[in-house]
Design an enzyme around this catalytic site. Structure first.
Site: not given
Length: 179
Positions: A135-137
């Protein structure tokens, strides 16, 4: 063999690529990065691509459907992304960011015991080819800005909103503004 499977989502079509060992790529269709990422995967894994799914692409489609419906917060799809040891450390750290929460690059660098490696952490974050699952978001600017996202800030905002992140605490930089 690297199996390629595209499927719809509420944020647009998604392309999944998987080997027999696990999911290697998950990107929103239309990303400028996909062609390069697929070439890199073919080279690094020594394999060819084939249209069609396998058990991993089918599982990620089901689990992402549940995620977008708000009934799934964690994923159990096996991952098989070639990476460097440092990228693996960063990507593992990204996976510890809880659903609905955010962090920033400095905090990730400190979590890894490498507080001076902020730029390297940001680069590893940007090299992530398994959107949503890694989850780089959930990484935002330390100043409160919504930093870049390979699929675009609009998709990042929609993912964070889906996860019920309080968006009032962030600002979106105008195009051309340094972050």
């Amino acid at each position: 063999m690297l199996y390629l499977h595209a499927f719809p989502s509420p944020l647009g079509n998604i392309l999944a690529a998987a080997s027999e060992r696990g999911l290697c790529l998950l990107e929103f269709a239309g990303s400028r990065r996909i062609d390069g990422e697929l070439r890199d995967l073919q080279r690094l894994l020594g394999c060819q691509t084939k249209q069609g799914g396998n058990e991993h692409t089918r599982l990620v489609q089901i689990q992402l459907g549940e995620y977008f419906q708000g009934t799934r917060r964690e994923f159990s799809v096996p991952l098989h992304a070639p990476d460097s040891p440092f990228q693996r450390q960063v990507w593992d750290a990204l996976q510890t960011i809880p659903y609905g929460e955010t962090t920033h690059y400095q905090a990730l660098a400190e979590q890894l015991g490498k507080p001076a490696a902020v730029r390297a952490v940001a680069a590893a974050n940007g090299a992530n080819c398994l959107s949503i699952l890694i989850p780089c978001h959930r990484v935002v600017g330390k100043s409160g800005s919504l930093t870049g996202y390979a699929a675009g800030l609009e998709k990042k905002i929609r993912l964070l909103t889906l996860e019920k992140v309080d968006m009032s605490r962030f600002f979106v930089p105008k195009k051309g503004t340094a972050l």
